[in-house]
Structures are given as C-alpha cells and as structure tokens.
Design a protein around this motif. Structure first.
Motif, PDB file in Angstrom:
ATOM      1  N   GLU A  22      41.018  41.926 103.439  1.00 47.07           N
ATOM      2  CA  GLU A  22      40.582  41.657 104.803  1.00 47.07           C
ATOM      3  C   GLU A  22      41.623  42.146 105.814  1.00 47.07           C
ATOM      4  O   GLU A  22      41.278  42.685 106.872  1.00 47.07           O
ATOM      5  N   ASN A  23      42.898  41.962 105.484  1.00 41.92           N
ATOM      6  CA  ASN A  23      43.956  42.408 106.378  1.00 41.92           C
ATOM      7  C   ASN A  23      43.948  43.924 106.523  1.00 41.92           C
ATOM      8  O   ASN A  23      44.076  44.461 107.630  1.00 41.92           O
ATOM      9  N   ARG A 136      40.952  38.725 112.406  1.00 39.30           N
ATOM     10  CA  ARG A 136      40.100  39.496 111.503  1.00 39.30           C
ATOM     11  C   ARG A 136      38.663  39.577 111.998  1.00 39.30           C
ATOM     12  O   ARG A 136      37.992  40.601 111.840  1.00 39.30           O
TER      13      ARG A 136
END
Length: 259
Positions: A22-23, A136
């Motif tokens: 996700e990062n 995010r």
C-alpha cells in the motif's frame, strides 16, 4: 522545462506485509502526479508479489528471483544505478513521500555540482498507522502536512536523518564506490554513505523541508536482530569511518562490484 524529467527514481522492494504494498502504491502515485521523473522498480523475491497499473512511459519493472530471506539492498541498488539512463538518480525507500519542490531543488543542487543531495533537511517524520491510512486513501492528507502542522509528528532517532531518499550525480557517485555491498541486509549503510562522501571530499547538500515515512510493521529486512550479520555491518561502518581519503580510494578499488 520541468527539471524532474532529468531524474530517474529507483526503488528496490520486497513485499513483506500489506502495508508495504500500500505504501509503494501511494509513493508511485505521488511521484507520477507531482513530477515528470522516470521510475525503476526492482523486486527481488522468491516470486512476484507486487503488481500495479502498468505505465510503460514512466515506470520500468524488473523482477529478480531471490530465495534469500535477507534482502541484499545495497547489491540491488548498484544494479538499479547502472540501469538508470539519466545522470541524476534518486534512491527512494518504498515508504517515503516528500514535497515535489524539494525534489526539484535537489535536482538543481546536483546540476550545480553536488554529488549527494538529501531532498530534505534531516527531519524524518514518522506517520502513525492512522495518519498513514489517511494519506493512502486521501493524498490531500499528505498535501496538508506542512512545516507549520508537523510539530507533533515524531522525528526518527532524534537527530538529522541520512536515509529514506537521496539524489546523486550517477557517474560521480559510482566513481565514489556507489553502494557499499559489504552491508548485507538492514544496517547502518545510510551513515556509511554520508561518511564516505565526506572522506572523499565529495560535495553534499540538504534541501529545506521534511521527509515523511508511512507506517509499516518491521520484520527481518527493516530492523536490527543483534545477529552476526548486524555485528559485521557495524564493523564495516567503523572501518570506513576510520579511513583517510587515500585509504578510502584504495579500499574502494578492491570492491569488485564497482566494475
């Protein structure tokens, strides 16, 4: 002309948790949306774990089969440096984001004769799990993080950081040894890099502004385990720090990966 088009950003990756994936998604999004830089992702693992929307015009993906549980990051960074077709290369962690103006200022510093530039002023600001989720899922959350409203965000180690992201003059950096592959796995290679450049009297610069680090759990490739490997990494740092300029040149000449 946008000076960020002169830059290749390279990112080695091993997806060891969902937050890492996700990062990297948001890191790529931020680079693509705010710069014109080209990106090379190198994933080294037993099988491909990272998938993303292809952008052949801006992103190159390389997969290398690697069954070793320890990611030899310095080794793969040297491969990425040599893959880069621009003379300015940014080396990014998978979990860091920063303001585009800082990247532009860093490129300008390299154009003005700097060998190694940190596109931030040493403030390595850790975002917690909740803040990281906000970033995010809403990039505006990051854009709202400015110098004025980050006083409550903790800084890594309580001292100016030398990791996370940096920009180099590719040819001069490789002549100065590139990445020191004697560092195996997570360790103090960031500190060694700076010290080596200082010993070699290579010009170094910092850019005003913070660097933000998105949350992820820490595993074998992002923490110190007090193993023999960790001891060897610390000994390598001590060895480099004790050298004079001529000694450093002679030592670099023994690095087989340099050629």
């Amino acid at each position: 002309m946008d000076v960020t088009a002169e830059l290749t950003i390279v990112i080695p990756v091993r997806i060891d948790c969902k937050e890492r994936k996700e990062n990297l998604d948001i890191v790529l999004f931020s680079i693509l949306e705010t710069t014109s830089a080209f990106i090379i992702i190198l994933e080294a693992d037993s099988k491909r774990q990272y998938f993303f929307k292809e952008r052949e015009d801006r992103i190159k993906y390389v997969f290398i089969h690697d069954d070793n549980p320890i990611l030899h990051r310095t080794h793969y960074l040297n491969k990425l440096l040599k893959m880069s077709e621009t003379d300015k290369v940014g080396i990014w962690d998978t979990d860091v984001i920063l303001n585009a103006k800082q990247i532009k200022d860093g490129i300008n510093a390299i154009n003005n004769g700097i060998t190694l530039c940190y596109p931030y002023d040493g403030r390595f600001l850790f975002l917690g799990a909740k803040q990281s989720n906000q970033v995010r899922y809403n990039m505006t959350s990051f854009l709202n993080l400015t110098d004025e409203n980050t006083t409550d965000v903790p800084t890594a180690l309580g001292r100016p950081s030398v990791g996370g992201a940096f920009i180099v003059n590719k040819d001069r950096y490789l002549q100065a040894g590139g990445e020191n592959e004697n560092f195996y796995g997570w360790g103090p290679e960031d500190a060694e890099r700076l010290k080596r450049m200082e010993i070699l009297q290579e010009p170094i610069a910092r850019i005003k502004g913070p660097l933000f680090h998105l949350y992820h759990p820490r595993g074998i490739n992002s923490a110190c385990g007090y193993t023999e490997r960790d001891k060897n990494n610390v000994n390598e740092l001590i060895k480099v720090c004790s050298m004079k300029t001529a000694e450093m040149h002679d030592y670099i000449d023994t690095w087989t990966w340099k050629s």
